[in-house]
Design an enzyme around this catalytic site. Structure first.
Site, PDB file in Angstrom:
ATOM      1  N   ARG A  19      -0.079  40.690  14.794  1.00  0.00           N
ATOM      2  CA  ARG A  19      -0.053  39.528  15.044  1.00  0.00           C
ATOM      3  C   ARG A  19      -1.566  38.867  14.506  1.00  0.00           C
ATOM      4  O   ARG A  19      -2.614  38.821  15.179  1.00  0.00           O
ATOM      5  CB  ARG A  19      -0.252  39.373  16.645  1.00  0.00           C
ATOM      6  CG  ARG A  19      -0.223  38.184  17.128  1.00  0.00           C
ATOM      7  CD  ARG A  19       1.067  37.299  17.241  1.00  0.00           C
ATOM      8  NE  ARG A  19       2.081  37.713  17.660  1.00  0.00           N
ATOM      9  CZ  ARG A  19       3.197  37.229  17.558  1.00  0.00           C
ATOM     10  NH1 ARG A  19       3.485  36.382  16.758  1.00  0.00           N
ATOM     11  NH2 ARG A  19       4.279  37.806  18.180  1.00  0.00           N
TER      12      ARG A  19
ATOM     13  N   ARG B 217       7.330  43.038   6.666  1.00  0.00           N
ATOM     14  CA  ARG B 217       6.136  43.104   7.467  1.00  0.00           C
ATOM     15  C   ARG B 217       5.828  44.270   8.237  1.00  0.00           C
ATOM     16  O   ARG B 217       4.975  44.608   9.024  1.00  0.00           O
ATOM     17  CB  ARG B 217       5.892  41.869   8.271  1.00  0.00           C
ATOM     18  CG  ARG B 217       7.060  41.437   9.320  1.00  0.00           C
ATOM     19  CD  ARG B 217       6.585  40.376   9.988  1.00  0.00           C
ATOM     20  NE  ARG B 217       7.462  40.092  11.347  1.00  0.00           N
ATOM     21  CZ  ARG B 217       7.343  39.390  12.165  1.00  0.00           C
ATOM     22  NH1 ARG B 217       6.319  38.663  12.475  1.00  0.00           N
ATOM     23  NH2 ARG B 217       8.090  39.087  13.109  1.00  0.00           N
TER      24      ARG B 217
ATOM     25  N   HIS C  23       2.857  34.003   6.129  1.00  0.00           N
ATOM     26  CA  HIS C  23       3.042  33.455   7.628  1.00  0.00           C
ATOM     27  C   HIS C  23       1.524  33.409   7.974  1.00  0.00           C
ATOM     28  O   HIS C  23       1.098  33.994   8.856  1.00  0.00           O
ATOM     29  CB  HIS C  23       3.824  34.045   8.392  1.00  0.00           C
ATOM     30  CG  HIS C  23       4.110  33.731   9.869  1.00  0.00           C
ATOM     31  ND1 HIS C  23       3.116  33.387  10.711  1.00  0.00           N
ATOM     32  CD2 HIS C  23       5.257  33.696  10.569  1.00  0.00           C
ATOM     33  CE1 HIS C  23       3.582  33.145  11.812  1.00  0.00           C
ATOM     34  NE2 HIS C  23       4.984  33.205  11.757  1.00  0.00           N
TER      35      HIS C  23
ATOM     36  N   ASP D  29       6.719  24.127  16.346  1.00  0.00           N
ATOM     37  CA  ASP D  29       7.433  24.818  15.522  1.00  0.00           C
ATOM     38  C   ASP D  29       8.299  24.087  14.563  1.00  0.00           C
ATOM     39  O   ASP D  29       9.339  23.586  15.072  1.00  0.00           O
ATOM     40  CB  ASP D  29       8.342  25.682  16.326  1.00  0.00           C
ATOM     41  CG  ASP D  29       8.652  26.884  15.664  1.00  0.00           C
ATOM     42  OD1 ASP D  29       8.555  27.234  14.371  1.00  0.00           O
ATOM     43  OD2 ASP D  29       9.472  28.018  16.263  1.00  0.00           O
TER      44      ASP D  29
ATOM     45  N   GLU E 194       2.185  27.906   7.052  1.00  0.00           N
ATOM     46  CA  GLU E 194       3.070  29.017   6.266  1.00  0.00           C
ATOM     47  C   GLU E 194       3.730  28.261   4.971  1.00  0.00           C
ATOM     48  O   GLU E 194       4.365  27.206   4.804  1.00  0.00           O
ATOM     49  CB  GLU E 194       4.198  29.722   6.692  1.00  0.00           C
ATOM     50  CG  GLU E 194       3.552  29.820   8.528  1.00  0.00           C
ATOM     51  CD  GLU E 194       4.803  30.285   9.268  1.00  0.00           C
ATOM     52  OE1 GLU E 194       6.095  30.762   8.831  1.00  0.00           O
ATOM     53  OE2 GLU E 194       4.599  30.179  10.463  1.00  0.00           O
TER      54      GLU E 194
HETATM   55  C1  BG6 Z   1       7.162  31.047  13.154  1.00  0.00           C
HETATM   56  C2  BG6 Z   1       8.482  30.472  13.499  1.00  0.00           C
HETATM   57  O1  BG6 Z   1       7.259  30.961  11.484  1.00  0.00           O
HETATM   58  O2  BG6 Z   1       6.863  32.297  13.321  1.00  0.00           O
HETATM   59  C3  BG6 Z   1       8.431  30.550  15.144  1.00  0.00           C
HETATM   60  O3  BG6 Z   1       8.737  29.297  13.088  1.00  0.00           O
HETATM   61  C4  BG6 Z   1       8.119  31.958  15.533  1.00  0.00           C
HETATM   62  O4  BG6 Z   1       9.840  30.237  15.569  1.00  0.00           O
HETATM   63  C5  BG6 Z   1       6.779  32.376  14.838  1.00  0.00           C
HETATM   64  O5  BG6 Z   1       7.836  32.069  16.816  1.00  0.00           O
HETATM   65  C6  BG6 Z   1       6.229  34.029  15.277  1.00  0.00           C
HETATM   66  O6  BG6 Z   1       7.132  34.756  14.844  1.00  0.00           O
HETATM   67  P1  BG6 Z   1       7.001  36.391  15.500  1.00  0.00           P
HETATM   68  O7  BG6 Z   1       8.123  37.170  15.039  1.00  0.00           O
HETATM   69  O8  BG6 Z   1       5.713  36.944  14.429  1.00  0.00           O
HETATM   70  O9  BG6 Z   1       6.658  36.324  16.871  1.00  0.00           O
END
Ligand code: BG6
Length: 294
Positions: free
Chosen positions: A72, A97, A168, A211, A268
């Site tokens: 994360r 990932r 991301h 978002d 992103e």
């Molecule tokens: C973003 C999406 O790119 O990633 C969101 O637009 C999403 O909708 C976020 O909640 C995080 O995703 P994840 O799978 O890493 O929790």
């Protein structure tokens, strides 16, 4: 390959391999322009510090560092699909990932130092239905304290494949209330929370859960947070995603601190939804993102 072999074959004074206590293999790039750290787990970059500067990336202190879980923070590689797959058994944001990548090469020259990681379809667990596409992730720390990243894919199969993807990136910010994202003013976006499409006219500011998927734009993006200005330059990317989970969603995320939404924003470089790329057999495409901290 074990750590000794990796260092012997690919390491140098400026590029070093090590094993973390969570069992991941890490690569540290350190040169006169700055430093970066990434792991072979997900080809996931977790740190970029330009020389004399501060950490550019955010990583949650509650992040899991476990096999088959995404880290994360940092730069998750969302590939070969962005967001959910129609098959609920396949992982959110693709399998890249959560897979273990291999080292393809390292490079060093006067302009900087870089590493190239690779994921071959045969190294993806069969239950994730790998596409016959080989993918590499390159990360380099270059002159003027620049981080250059590229996600490159080659269709090795016999049929066309359509791929959506994102680098991301989670940026660390002093206070989300002072953040403004410039460069997307002329682009249309889909608000993923409502499903509605909008035109925007002013810089993006964050005052609630956000978002947004901006499409059909390759504009350079500038992130300002009061203390820093960061330029996000994209190549081969027609979408940009801006995400902050804000208060309620943060509380629901097990691997994210309740108040950490104040210190991060995801911007992103992507090819999401209709901006997905169709690769004919033998076709090659790179999604690039260069981060410049002014
Ligand atoms: C973003 C999406 O790119 O990633 C969101 O637009 C999403 O909708 C976020 O909640 C995080 O995703 P994840 O799978 O890493 O929790």
């Amino acid at each position: 390959m074990n750590i000794t072999e990796l260092n012997k074959r690919f390491g140098s004074r400026r590029i070093k391999f090590s094993r973390g206590k969570e069992g991941f293999t890490w690569v540290d790039i350190q040169n006169e322009f700055g430093s970066a750290r990434l792991t072979l787990h997900g080809a996931h970059l977790t740190s970029f510090i330009p020389a004399g500067g501060e950490e550019v990336l955010f990583v949650s202190r509650k992040s899991l560092f476990k096999p088959e879980k995404a880290i994360r923070g940092g730069v998750p590689v969302c590939w070969p699909w962005f967001s959910k797959h129609p098959d609920p058994d396949l992982p959110m944001h693709g399998y890249a990932r959560v897979c273990e990548w291999e080292v393809a090469s390292t490079s060093s020259c006067a302009e900087g130092d870089g590493v190239e990681l690779r994921l071959r379809p045969e190294n993806v667990p069969a239950r994730w239905k790998p596409l016959p596409v080989e993918v590499t992730f390159q990360a380099a720390v270059e002159s003027d304290g620049v981080l250059r990243m590229a996600l490159c894919m080659l269709n090795c199969g016999k049929k066309p494949v359509t791929i959506t993807s994102a680098l991301h990136t989670y940026f660390a910010v002093d206070n989300i209330k002072n953040v403004a994202v410039d460069g997307l003013e002329k682009a249309k976006y889909t608000d993923r929370l409502t499903g509605k499409k909008h035109s925007s006219s002013s810089p993006v500011t964050i005052t609630e859960e956000t978002d947004r998927v901006y499409q059909n734009t390759d504009a350079d993006i500038v992130l300002r947070d009061g203390s820093h200005t960061t330029r996000i330059l994209r190549d081969g990317s027609n979408s940009a995603v801006v995400w902050n989970p804000w208060i309620e969603k943060s509380k629901k995320m097990a691997d994210f601190g309740d108040r950490e939404y104040r210190n991060m924003i995801c911007v992103e470089a992507a090819n999401a939804f209709e901006d997905g790329r169709t690769l004919e057999p033998g076709d090659f495409h790179c999604l690039g993102c260069t981060i410049v901290r002014d």
